[in-house]
Design a protein around this motif. Structure first.
Motif, PDB file in Angstrom:
ATOM      1  N   MET A   1      -0.148  36.620  20.133  1.00 50.78           N
ATOM      2  CA  MET A   1      -0.104  35.158  19.979  1.00 50.78           C
ATOM      3  C   MET A   1       0.639  34.370  21.159  1.00 50.78           C
ATOM      4  N   ASP A   2      -0.035  33.157  21.607  1.00 52.59           N
ATOM      5  CA  ASP A   2       0.494  32.603  22.850  1.00 52.59           C
ATOM      6  C   ASP A   2       0.977  31.148  22.537  1.00 52.59           C
ATOM      7  N   ILE A   3       0.846  30.795  21.321  1.00 57.14           N
ATOM      8  CA  ILE A   3       1.548  29.349  21.052  1.00 57.14           C
ATOM      9  C   ILE A   3       3.044  29.289  21.022  1.00 57.14           C
ATOM     10  N   ILE A   4       3.632  28.168  21.399  1.00 54.72           N
ATOM     11  CA  ILE A   4       4.867  28.199  21.303  1.00 54.72           C
ATOM     12  C   ILE A   4       5.319  27.168  20.260  1.00 54.72           C
ATOM     13  N   TYR A   5       6.288  27.676  19.310  1.00 56.10           N
ATOM     14  CA  TYR A   5       6.878  26.787  18.266  1.00 56.10           C
ATOM     15  C   TYR A   5       7.916  26.219  18.775  1.00 56.10           C
ATOM     16  N   PRO A   6       7.977  24.881  18.872  1.00 55.30           N
ATOM     17  CA  PRO A   6       9.118  24.007  19.528  1.00 55.30           C
ATOM     18  C   PRO A   6      10.245  24.305  18.843  1.00 55.30           C
ATOM     19  N   LEU A   7      10.384  24.634  17.484  1.00 60.92           N
ATOM     20  CA  LEU A   7      11.892  24.819  17.019  1.00 60.92           C
ATOM     21  C   LEU A   7      12.389  26.180  17.630  1.00 60.92           C
ATOM     22  N   ALA A   8      11.724  27.130  18.064  1.00 53.22           N
ATOM     23  CA  ALA A   8      12.089  28.086  18.526  1.00 53.22           C
ATOM     24  C   ALA A   8      12.664  28.075  20.062  1.00 53.22           C
ATOM     25  N   VAL A   9      12.517  27.133  20.532  1.00 48.04           N
ATOM     26  CA  VAL A   9      12.850  26.877  21.951  1.00 48.04           C
ATOM     27  C   VAL A   9      14.365  26.544  21.876  1.00 48.04           C
ATOM     28  N   PRO A  10      15.227  27.039  22.902  1.00 44.52           N
ATOM     29  CA  PRO A  10      16.578  26.529  22.888  1.00 44.52           C
ATOM     30  C   PRO A  10      16.625  25.101  23.235  1.00 44.52           C
ATOM     31  N   LYS A  11      17.860  24.549  22.505  1.00 47.64           N
ATOM     32  CA  LYS A  11      17.970  23.365  22.499  1.00 47.64           C
ATOM     33  C   LYS A  11      18.367  22.838  23.989  1.00 47.64           C
ATOM     34  N   GLY A  12      17.762  21.696  24.431  1.00 44.54           N
ATOM     35  CA  GLY A  12      17.933  21.280  25.638  1.00 44.54           C
ATOM     36  C   GLY A  12      17.062  21.891  26.784  1.00 44.54           C
ATOM     37  N   ARG A  13      16.289  22.876  26.684  1.00 46.11           N
ATOM     38  CA  ARG A  13      15.306  23.389  27.409  1.00 46.11           C
ATOM     39  C   ARG A  13      13.820  22.660  27.301  1.00 46.11           C
ATOM     40  N   THR A  29       1.022  35.619  27.498  1.00 45.87           N
ATOM     41  CA  THR A  29       1.836  36.728  26.768  1.00 45.87           C
ATOM     42  C   THR A  29       2.082  37.925  27.660  1.00 45.87           C
ATOM     43  N   ALA A  30       1.213  37.891  28.979  1.00 41.45           N
ATOM     44  CA  ALA A  30       1.449  39.117  29.951  1.00 41.45           C
ATOM     45  C   ALA A  30       2.923  39.121  30.483  1.00 41.45           C
ATOM     46  N   CYS A  31       3.083  37.576  30.961  1.00 37.31           N
ATOM     47  CA  CYS A  31       4.524  37.658  31.658  1.00 37.31           C
ATOM     48  C   CYS A  31       5.468  37.029  30.867  1.00 37.31           C
ATOM     49  N   THR A  32       5.267  36.266  30.041  1.00 41.09           N
ATOM     50  CA  THR A  32       6.235  35.504  29.020  1.00 41.09           C
ATOM     51  C   THR A  32       6.883  34.312  29.864  1.00 41.09           C
ATOM     52  N   VAL A  33       6.452  34.125  31.002  1.00 44.17           N
ATOM     53  CA  VAL A  33       7.555  33.264  31.637  1.00 44.17           C
ATOM     54  C   VAL A  33       6.587  31.987  32.262  1.00 44.17           C
ATOM     55  N   THR A  34       5.422  31.793  31.994  1.00 39.78           N
ATOM     56  CA  THR A  34       4.481  30.793  32.404  1.00 39.78           C
ATOM     57  C   THR A  34       4.033  30.120  31.279  1.00 39.78           C
ATOM     58  N   PRO A  39      -5.264  25.384  26.062  1.00 40.90           N
ATOM     59  CA  PRO A  39      -6.047  26.641  26.706  1.00 40.90           C
ATOM     60  C   PRO A  39      -6.944  26.363  27.761  1.00 40.90           C
ATOM     61  N   MET A  40      -7.289  25.021  28.135  1.00 38.19           N
ATOM     62  CA  MET A  40      -8.169  24.770  29.351  1.00 38.19           C
ATOM     63  C   MET A  40      -7.313  25.017  30.541  1.00 38.19           C
ATOM     64  N   HIS A  41      -5.902  24.567  30.522  1.00 41.99           N
ATOM     65  CA  HIS A  41      -5.233  24.598  31.637  1.00 41.99           C
ATOM     66  C   HIS A  41      -4.726  26.071  31.904  1.00 41.99           C
ATOM     67  N   GLN A  42      -4.637  26.762  30.765  1.00 48.49           N
ATOM     68  CA  GLN A  42      -4.200  28.282  31.081  1.00 48.49           C
ATOM     69  C   GLN A  42      -5.215  28.968  31.494  1.00 48.49           C
ATOM     70  N   ARG A  43      -6.366  28.787  31.166  1.00 48.93           N
ATOM     71  CA  ARG A  43      -7.714  29.373  31.679  1.00 48.93           C
ATOM     72  C   ARG A  43      -7.774  29.024  33.121  1.00 48.93           C
ATOM     73  N   ILE A  53      -0.816  36.877  40.334  1.00 49.67           N
ATOM     74  CA  ILE A  53       0.452  37.009  40.570  1.00 49.67           C
ATOM     75  C   ILE A  53       1.268  36.956  39.182  1.00 49.67           C
ATOM     76  N   CYS A  54       0.587  37.394  38.177  1.00 44.06           N
ATOM     77  CA  CYS A  54       1.264  37.352  36.557  1.00 44.06           C
ATOM     78  C   CYS A  54       2.645  38.070  36.661  1.00 44.06           C
ATOM     79  N   GLN A  55       2.558  39.321  37.089  1.00 46.76           N
ATOM     80  CA  GLN A  55       3.790  40.234  37.009  1.00 46.76           C
ATOM     81  C   GLN A  55       4.798  39.935  38.098  1.00 46.76           C
ATOM     82  N   LEU A  56       4.166  39.358  39.153  1.00 48.71           N
ATOM     83  CA  LEU A  56       5.342  38.965  40.318  1.00 48.71           C
ATOM     84  C   LEU A  56       6.133  37.980  40.051  1.00 48.71           C
ATOM     85  N   LEU A  57       5.830  37.024  38.931  1.00 46.68           N
ATOM     86  CA  LEU A  57       6.317  35.811  38.462  1.00 46.68           C
ATOM     87  C   LEU A  57       7.735  36.264  37.616  1.00 46.68           C
TER      88      LEU A  57
END
Length: 349
Positions: A1-13, A29-34, A39-43, A53-57
């Motif tokens: 699953m690659d959808i972000i749930y806003p309530l799970a994001v730390p406050k202020g981030r 979901t491969a690097c979890t930091v991007t 979906p259009m911009h992700q693609r 560069i996925c893993q390099l990030l």
């Protein structure tokens, strides 16, 4: 699953899209930091650069480990900076290659990555940001977004004006992109002025024979060709040179001498010149044969034997039509080399 749930994001981030900096709703979901807004911009980012560069990030976008000493901490920071510098050049080269191939939309995410890493390493007002601004301006022009291109070029000009140590190479790139902008706006006087400056600064930086200098001549020739001044255009097209490999000499070079982006630029420029020469300059077959020979040799050294044979065969046919025995022999020798071996690295030097 690659959808972000806003309530799970730390406050202020605030999580921002990698492509447009809008609020993000998805994560790789491969690097979890991007992060991405859609979906259009992700693609688009994946196709352009992220897959490479996925893993390099991951080490760049996660917290640094605890270090036992200041020396270790400084060493960790140096390694982090070296990784970012590597990605600056890699993303820049990938974006350049897309531009030379006419894939303007694919160039944008790679150029944006290069720009962000430059900001991280050099700061927000460094002249090192200019090449990335210019890539983004050229991509915008390619997509017909003139206003956006002007914004990037304004940022680049302002940064150069504030700098006291801007290189000739950067001045050359800036003037070339300004020339392309004025060509798009059909202001050919301003375009000629900037392209002449491009040629001057590129000659100072790289020499008169370099492919990076040839680009200015090529765009200047296109202006005169479009204005119907064919003699001037022909003279300038003659100035367009790619590094000519020697397939027949005693010492054989086993690559083109250009990087991947410059290979793409050389092929793009030479095929454009060839098309124009074949359709317009019928009285100069020797110049057409020369372009065909260089294309054949470049493609051979790029390990594309089928294209190399195609251009070599066309050069031989034209030489036969002109009853030019010397050219026929030279081209036939080139074709023999291409046909005999798949790649020059396999030859006995």
């Amino acid at each position: 699953m690659d959808i972000i749930y806003p309530l799970a994001v730390p406050k202020g981030r605030r999580l921002c899209c990698e492509v447009c900096e809008a609020p993000a709703e998805r994560v790789c979901t491969a690097c979890t930091v991007t992060y991405y807004c859609s979906p259009m911009h992700q693609r688009a980012d994946w196709v352009s650069i992220h897959e490479k560069i996925c893993q390099l990030l991951i080490p760049l976008r996660t917290s640094m480990p605890f270090f036992n000493s200041e020396e270790e901490r400084q060493h960790g920071l140096q390694q982090l900076q070296q990784r970012q510098k590597h990605l600056i050049e890699f993303c820049y080269t990938v974006a350049q290659k897309y531009l030379f191939e006419g894939k303007y939309e694919d160039a944008v995410p790679a150029a944006l990555h290069s720009l962000r890493f430059r900001r991280n390493v050099y700061g927000l007002s460094s002249v090192e940001l200019v090449p990335a601004y210019l890539l983004l301006a050229e991509a915008s022009l390619g997509m017909g977004r003139i206003v956006q291109a002007e914004e990037y070029l304004s940022q680049a000009q302002w940064t150069v004006l504030k700098s006291t140590n801007c290189s000739n190479a950067t001045h050359s790139l800036l003037h070339r992109n300004l020339g392309l902008l004025y060509i798009a706006k059909k202001n050919y006087d301003e375009a000629r002025f900037h392209l002449a400056n491009d040629i001057y600064f590129a000659s100072c930086a790289f020499g008169t024979e370099d492919i990076r200098t040839s680009g200015g001549y090529f765009h200047l020739a296109n202006i005169f060709y479009g204005l119907g001044k064919l003699e001037l255009a022909d003279t300038l097209y003659t100035k367009v040179r790619a590094q000519k490999p020697d397939l027949l000499g005693k010492r054989l070079v086993n690559d083109t001498g250009l990087d991947e982006a410059q290979d793409a630029e050389a092929i793009g420029i030479l095929t454009s010149v060839l098309s124009i020469r074949e359709s317009t300059f019928a009285k100069t077959p020797k110049k057409t044969i020369l372009v065909l020979k260089i294309l054949a040799m470049l493609y051979y050294l790029m390990m594309n034997s089928s294209k190399a044979k195609e251009y070599g065969t066309r050069a031989l046919k034209l030489a036969q039509e002109q009853l030019d025995d010397l050219e026929q022999k030279i081209v036939q020798d080139i074709l023999n080399v291409i046909s005999a071996e798949d790649h020059p690295a396999d030859r006995d030097l």
